[in-house]
Scaffold this motif. Sequence first.
Motif, mmCIF file in Angstrom:
data_model
loop_
_atom_site.group_PDB
_atom_site.id
_atom_site.type_symbol
_atom_site.label_atom_id
_atom_site.label_comp_id
_atom_site.label_asym_id
_atom_site.label_seq_id
_atom_site.Cartn_x
_atom_site.Cartn_y
_atom_site.Cartn_z
ATOM 1 N N LYS A 1 -3.664 33.820 31.785
ATOM 2 C CA LYS A 1 -3.978 34.072 33.197
ATOM 3 C C LYS A 1 -4.323 35.540 33.420
ATOM 4 N N GLU A 2 -3.552 36.428 32.821
ATOM 5 C CA GLU A 2 -3.834 37.861 32.957
ATOM 6 C C GLU A 2 -5.179 38.208 32.316
ATOM 7 N N GLU B 1 -8.062 37.122 34.537
ATOM 8 C CA GLU B 1 -8.276 38.040 35.660
ATOM 9 C C GLU B 1 -8.953 39.326 35.197
ATOM 10 N N GLY C 1 -13.024 39.227 34.333
ATOM 11 C CA GLY C 1 -13.961 38.774 35.359
ATOM 12 C C GLY C 1 -15.303 39.469 35.393
#
Length: 302
Positions: A83-84, A87, A90
């Motif tokens: 998840k990190e 992010e 991107g």
Amino acid sequence: MKNDPIRIGINPISWSNDDLPSLGGETPLSTALTEGKAIGYEGFELGNKFPKDPAELRDLMAGYGLDVVSGWYSGRAATRSAKEESEAVGAHLRLLAENGCKVMVYGEVADAIQGEPLSLYKRPRFRTDDAWKRYGENLTDFARFTLSHGVRLAYHHHMGAYVESPDDIDRLMAHTGDEVGLLFDSGHTFFGGGDPVAVLDRHIGRICHVHCKDVRPDVVKLARNRHWTFLESVLNGAFTVPGDGVIDFAAIVDRLRAHGYRGWLVVEAEQDPAVAPSYAYADKGYRTLRALLDREPVREVA
């Protein structure tokens, strides 16, 4: 050539090195793009001198008639969650996706020593099967995210990082799903202690991107015996372009074609342009690969 399933690109490292700005740091990007196009390359991988805005990058490359091949992403999946990573990636992922890239070069930089003044034997390692399993699952989750944006993660095994040796590559492939593609780097494979053709054969079904480096084996041997850092190895000439070392690129190209590989062969050879002039070596690398792609493949007799 644009309709060929295998295309030839280059990394700007032949002109200027992002990790060692003293090597060609004064050379403008326009020189690399102009000379690369004149030689015959169809595209470039990205470096620090390229625009970070998707539209600006697209306009720049269109002006030279070149495609964006891919671009390096400094990942930390060894220490961050998927998840990190999703992010963090991107802006870079958008840059690639909006410029038609199908793969993203993933380099694991967590705990890596490739830019540090440390001998290569001090690189990080996953010590247990459980550590490999956790890393593989996390990386696969992250790769699933990039693939949802049309860009496949191409894992770059690299000197001084967690995945360096042939055994590391085997374990990485065993603990990740098909979402994780393999960037096969001939030079790093040799330097990491492997036979490039054997490693290619073993994992050809997962290879989605190819970096074409040749090696000077005597320098590689000195690098190991004298415990050089990665950057010392580069400065002393461990790597060179296809056709200037000992790697069997004819066998590599034949195997890729036989397997139906569709993608890029990227000439990427970290060298000092003051010792290995950029245009001459980029031209030699291109001509070596072009001649191999244009010839009839060698068919083995049973």
